[in-house]
Design a protein around this motif. Sequence first.
Motif, mmCIF file in Angstrom:
data_model
loop_
_atom_site.group_PDB
_atom_site.id
_atom_site.type_symbol
_atom_site.label_atom_id
_atom_site.label_comp_id
_atom_site.label_asym_id
_atom_site.label_seq_id
_atom_site.Cartn_x
_atom_site.Cartn_y
_atom_site.Cartn_z
ATOM 1 N N VAL A 115 -7.082 55.944 21.008
ATOM 2 C CA VAL A 115 -7.606 54.852 20.188
ATOM 3 C C VAL A 115 -6.454 54.212 19.426
ATOM 4 C CG1 VAL A 115 -9.132 54.215 18.286
ATOM 5 C CG2 VAL A 115 -9.832 56.001 19.915
ATOM 6 N N ALA A 116 -6.269 52.907 19.630
ATOM 7 C CA ALA A 116 -5.238 52.168 18.905
ATOM 8 C C ALA A 116 -5.868 50.939 18.268
ATOM 9 C CB ALA A 116 -4.107 51.752 19.841
ATOM 10 N N GLN A 117 -5.955 50.941 16.943
ATOM 11 C CA GLN A 117 -6.399 49.764 16.205
ATOM 12 C C GLN A 117 -5.258 49.317 15.302
ATOM 13 O OE1 GLN A 117 -9.950 50.054 13.785
ATOM 14 N NE2 GLN A 117 -9.714 47.987 12.989
ATOM 15 N N HIS A 118 -5.004 48.014 15.247
ATOM 16 C CA HIS A 118 -3.960 47.511 14.364
ATOM 17 C C HIS A 118 -4.264 47.917 12.926
ATOM 18 C CE1 HIS A 118 -3.193 44.056 17.445
ATOM 19 N NE2 HIS A 118 -2.716 45.211 17.847
ATOM 20 N N LEU A 119 -3.273 48.519 12.275
ATOM 21 C CA LEU A 119 -3.440 49.036 10.920
ATOM 22 C C LEU A 119 -2.251 48.619 10.064
ATOM 23 C CD1 LEU A 119 -4.466 52.703 11.871
ATOM 24 C CD2 LEU A 119 -6.008 50.931 10.995
ATOM 25 N N LEU A 137 -7.811 60.803 20.488
ATOM 26 C CA LEU A 137 -6.638 60.813 19.618
ATOM 27 C C LEU A 137 -6.412 59.408 19.075
ATOM 28 C CD1 LEU A 137 -4.173 63.010 21.719
ATOM 29 C CD2 LEU A 137 -5.614 63.724 19.791
ATOM 30 N N VAL A 138 -6.293 59.308 17.761
ATOM 31 C CA VAL A 138 -6.146 58.021 17.081
ATOM 32 C C VAL A 138 -4.686 57.830 16.686
ATOM 33 C CG1 VAL A 138 -6.873 56.627 15.117
ATOM 34 C CG2 VAL A 138 -8.507 58.181 16.217
ATOM 35 N N VAL A 139 -4.137 56.680 17.026
ATOM 36 C CA VAL A 139 -2.756 56.385 16.657
ATOM 37 C C VAL A 139 -2.678 56.189 15.144
ATOM 38 C CG1 VAL A 139 -0.744 54.967 17.116
ATOM 39 C CG2 VAL A 139 -2.526 55.180 18.864
ATOM 40 N N PRO A 140 -1.799 56.919 14.455
ATOM 41 C CA PRO A 140 -1.719 56.785 12.997
ATOM 42 C C PRO A 140 -0.987 55.509 12.584
ATOM 43 C CG PRO A 140 -0.125 58.397 13.780
ATOM 44 C CD PRO A 140 -0.936 57.988 14.970
ATOM 45 N N VAL A 176 -8.399 49.736 22.658
ATOM 46 C CA VAL A 176 -7.471 49.002 21.809
ATOM 47 C C VAL A 176 -8.232 47.894 21.099
ATOM 48 C CG1 VAL A 176 -5.482 49.606 23.217
ATOM 49 C CG2 VAL A 176 -6.712 47.496 23.707
ATOM 50 N N ALA A 177 -7.917 47.698 19.822
ATOM 51 C CA ALA A 177 -8.678 46.751 19.001
ATOM 52 C C ALA A 177 -7.820 46.285 17.843
ATOM 53 C CB ALA A 177 -9.949 47.407 18.464
ATOM 54 N N SER A 178 -8.285 45.232 17.184
ATOM 55 C CA SER A 178 -7.661 44.748 15.963
ATOM 56 C C SER A 178 -8.761 44.373 14.987
ATOM 57 C CB SER A 178 -6.720 43.580 16.269
ATOM 58 O OG SER A 178 -6.034 43.177 15.101
ATOM 59 N N ALA A 179 -8.797 43.130 14.527
ATOM 60 C CA ALA A 179 -9.779 42.715 13.527
ATOM 61 C C ALA A 179 -11.197 42.927 14.041
ATOM 62 C CB ALA A 179 -9.566 41.246 13.170
ATOM 63 N N GLY A 180 -12.032 43.551 13.214
ATOM 64 C CA GLY A 180 -13.394 43.884 13.617
ATOM 65 C C GLY A 180 -13.492 45.160 14.423
ATOM 66 N N GLY A 181 -12.384 45.870 14.511
ATOM 67 C CA GLY A 181 -12.322 47.018 15.416
ATOM 68 C C GLY A 181 -13.156 48.210 15.017
ATOM 69 N N PRO A 224 6.631 42.780 13.346
ATOM 70 C CA PRO A 224 5.769 43.002 14.510
ATOM 71 C C PRO A 224 6.614 43.019 15.773
ATOM 72 C CG PRO A 224 4.817 41.400 13.024
ATOM 73 C CD PRO A 224 6.202 41.662 12.537
ATOM 74 N N PRO A 225 6.214 43.658 16.915
ATOM 75 C CA PRO A 225 4.856 43.523 17.447
ATOM 76 C C PRO A 225 3.765 44.183 16.594
ATOM 77 C CG PRO A 225 6.002 45.258 18.640
ATOM 78 C CD PRO A 225 7.017 44.594 17.743
ATOM 79 N N ALA A 226 2.539 43.850 17.001
ATOM 80 C CA ALA A 226 1.375 44.404 16.322
ATOM 81 C C ALA A 226 1.512 45.918 16.235
ATOM 82 C CB ALA A 226 0.115 44.026 17.086
ATOM 83 N N ARG A 227 0.986 46.477 15.153
ATOM 84 C CA ARG A 227 1.200 47.906 14.889
ATOM 85 C C ARG A 227 -0.120 48.623 14.651
ATOM 86 N NH1 ARG A 227 5.616 46.383 10.321
ATOM 87 N NH2 ARG A 227 4.076 44.768 9.979
ATOM 88 N N PRO A 228 -0.418 49.648 15.429
ATOM 89 C CA PRO A 228 0.310 50.109 16.614
ATOM 90 C C PRO A 228 0.140 49.144 17.781
ATOM 91 C CG PRO A 228 -1.714 51.352 16.389
ATOM 92 C CD PRO A 228 -1.597 50.497 15.154
ATOM 93 N N SER A 229 1.107 49.140 18.663
ATOM 94 C CA SER A 229 1.122 48.179 19.764
ATOM 95 C C SER A 229 0.234 48.635 20.915
ATOM 96 C CB SER A 229 2.547 48.003 20.282
ATOM 97 O OG SER A 229 2.560 47.289 21.496
ATOM 98 N N ALA A 230 -0.750 47.797 21.254
ATOM 99 C CA ALA A 230 -1.553 48.073 22.440
ATOM 100 C C ALA A 230 -0.721 47.929 23.705
ATOM 101 C CB ALA A 230 -2.756 47.131 22.490
ATOM 102 N N ASP A 231 0.185 46.959 23.721
ATOM 103 C CA ASP A 231 1.008 46.739 24.907
ATOM 104 C C ASP A 231 1.862 47.958 25.230
ATOM 105 O OD1 ASP A 231 0.258 44.169 25.775
ATOM 106 O OD2 ASP A 231 1.553 43.204 24.304
ATOM 107 N N LEU A 232 2.508 48.544 24.225
ATOM 108 C CA LEU A 232 3.340 49.723 24.467
ATOM 109 C C LEU A 232 2.503 50.899 24.954
ATOM 110 C CD1 LEU A 232 5.780 49.588 21.423
ATOM 111 C CD2 LEU A 232 6.304 49.054 23.809
ATOM 112 N N LEU A 233 1.371 51.120 24.308
ATOM 113 C CA LEU A 233 0.485 52.199 24.740
ATOM 114 C C LEU A 233 0.047 52.002 26.177
ATOM 115 C CD1 LEU A 233 -1.499 54.563 24.540
ATOM 116 C CD2 LEU A 233 -3.063 53.048 23.328
ATOM 117 N N LEU A 234 -0.448 50.811 26.501
ATOM 118 C CA LEU A 234 -1.020 50.586 27.828
ATOM 119 C C LEU A 234 0.042 50.599 28.915
ATOM 120 C CD1 LEU A 234 -3.682 47.840 27.059
ATOM 121 C CD2 LEU A 234 -4.025 50.303 27.312
ATOM 122 N N ALA A 235 1.235 50.104 28.622
ATOM 123 C CA ALA A 235 2.287 50.123 29.634
ATOM 124 C C ALA A 235 2.669 51.549 30.014
ATOM 125 C CB ALA A 235 3.508 49.353 29.140
ATOM 126 N N THR A 236 2.781 52.425 29.012
ATOM 127 C CA THR A 236 3.128 53.811 29.332
ATOM 128 C C THR A 236 1.948 54.558 29.930
ATOM 129 O OG1 THR A 236 2.701 54.497 27.038
ATOM 130 C CG2 THR A 236 4.956 53.895 27.616
#
Length: 208
Positions: free
Chosen positions: A41-45, A80-83, A15-20, A105-117
């Motif tokens: 793979v989830a990067q904020h987009l 698999l990359v989150v679109p 999971v990543a955001s800026a600089g990802g 928001p939350p941030a999109r895609p959400s790292a929290d939602l992915l990681l919780a599930t």
Amino acid sequence: MTTGDPARFPVVALVASAGGLDALTGVLAPLPADLPAAVLVAQHLDPFRTSHLTSILAERTALRVADAADGDELEPGVALVVPPARHLLLTPESRVALVDVGALPPARPSADLLLATLAVTCGPRALAVVLTGKGTDAQAGIRAVARCGGTVFAQDEVTSAHFGMPGAAIDTGLVGSVLPLPDIAGAILGHVRAAHRAFSPLGGGYPE
């Protein structure tokens, strides 16, 4: 169980955001095509712009890289990359479920939602890796991963373009290893190989 049953292999979430992009490249490039783990793979987009993240990463790693699609099965050696404009969840059957993001928001895609599930679906087979990014997304998700027996790595401050997300993860006290970017791929590989042996039916360590 089928050969593709994720109960037989670990699952790694990056999971990543800026600089990802640079961080994801640094992690994925050294990983072998036969990695005995599935990768998410989830990067904020920006949800309103076309993303080329999947095609760029596919050119930089031996893993097979694809856009995640609703209903996808997890497979070892596949990232698999989150679109854009979607959140990725894992169902109780360990399949991909994509849901539309909201207007805010939350941030999109959400790292929290992915990681919780990921946590409740995969338990000790889950490895969460928090890379560079602004904000605190992933902090709640790694609490879930740790609570369900999984493992958490975070990128260190020196090699992070933005230390918000890794720093927030580290502040929980639940990160197992804080690593410079060049060391993360090797740590993932060592972890998933050990976990694959432990959780394989032939390894005798698969948790009931």
